[in-house]
Design an enzyme around this catalytic site. Sequence first.
Site, PDB file in Angstrom:
ATOM      1  N   HIS A 100      -6.955  -5.815   2.355  1.00 58.13           N
ATOM      2  CA  HIS A 100      -5.793  -5.261   3.061  1.00 58.13           C
ATOM      3  C   HIS A 100      -5.229  -6.331   3.991  1.00 58.13           C
ATOM      4  CE1 HIS A 100      -6.669  -0.851   2.411  1.00 58.13           C
ATOM      5  NE2 HIS A 100      -7.878  -1.328   2.212  1.00 58.13           N
TER       6      HIS A 100
ATOM      7  N   HIS B 145     -10.355  -5.364  -3.143  1.00 59.76           N
ATOM      8  CA  HIS B 145      -9.018  -5.643  -2.614  1.00 59.76           C
ATOM      9  C   HIS B 145      -9.118  -6.029  -1.152  1.00 59.76           C
ATOM     10  CE1 HIS B 145      -9.872  -1.334  -2.298  1.00 59.76           C
ATOM     11  NE2 HIS B 145      -9.220  -1.362  -1.151  1.00 59.76           N
TER      12      HIS B 145
ATOM     13  N   ASN C 101     -12.998  -3.400   2.566  1.00 60.39           N
ATOM     14  CA  ASN C 101     -14.045  -2.377   2.604  1.00 60.39           C
ATOM     15  C   ASN C 101     -14.927  -2.446   1.357  1.00 60.39           C
ATOM     16  OD1 ASN C 101     -12.870  -1.337   4.993  1.00 60.39           O
ATOM     17  ND2 ASN C 101     -11.423  -0.113   3.800  1.00 60.39           N
TER      18      ASN C 101
ATOM     19  N   ASP D 287       0.851  -1.192   0.000  1.00 52.27           N
ATOM     20  CA  ASP D 287       0.000   0.000   0.000  1.00 52.27           C
ATOM     21  C   ASP D 287       0.893   1.250   0.000  1.00 52.27           C
ATOM     22  OD1 ASP D 287      -3.201   0.488   1.187  1.00 52.27           O
ATOM     23  OD2 ASP D 287      -1.796   2.168   1.117  1.00 52.27           O
TER      24      ASP D 287
ATOM     25  N   GLN E  20     -14.401   2.418   1.557  1.00 49.73           N
ATOM     26  CA  GLN E  20     -13.769   2.024   0.282  1.00 49.73           C
ATOM     27  C   GLN E  20     -13.484   3.270  -0.548  1.00 49.73           C
ATOM     28  OE1 GLN E  20     -16.036  -0.656  -2.250  1.00 49.73           O
ATOM     29  NE2 GLN E  20     -14.212  -1.204  -3.436  1.00 49.73           N
TER      30      GLN E  20
END
Length: 136
Positions: free
Chosen positions: A103, A101, A88, A32, A95
């Site tokens: 995390h 995706h 999310n 990230d 989101q």
Amino acid sequence: MKKEDCIFCKIAAGEIPSKTIYEDGQFRVILDLGPATKGHALILPKGHAANLYELPDETAAEAMKLAKKMALRLRDRLHCDGLNLVQNNGETAGQTVSHFHIHLIPRYEGDGQKINWVPSQPSQDELEAVRKEIAD
Ligand code: 5GP
Ligand code: ZN
């Protein structure tokens, strides 16, 4: 949003460079850009799905298997003390990128991050009313 405009599609396809830590035919796992902690990574399917609701069952199953594999790797390589999986769906849920995706957030004692919610205290009747709304 159109798939052609999706930044995570471009990253997953390798059209935009990223700090990739894993790749196979179906997924790319990247660091990230704004990590919560050291090693904060994102599992991106290469096929576009805006969120969990739209994700094919097969991809969902493979994504969770990959989450486990990457969790073990983060634990073993970074020696984190814990790890959060966060996923999310929708702006209200936080989101910000409309490409599914997961995390992976390694946690370290004293890292000061807050990922948890504030618990409420519903009565048994309130819980039962909610259960009836959701259960089969
Ligand atoms: P969300 O809030 O949608 O669950 O998470 C989006 C995440 O993607 C955020 O943690 C944000 O830091 C990260 N992010 C947004 N744009 C990029 C990018 O271009 N590259 C990378 N590596 N991460 C990004
Ligand atoms: Zn996409």
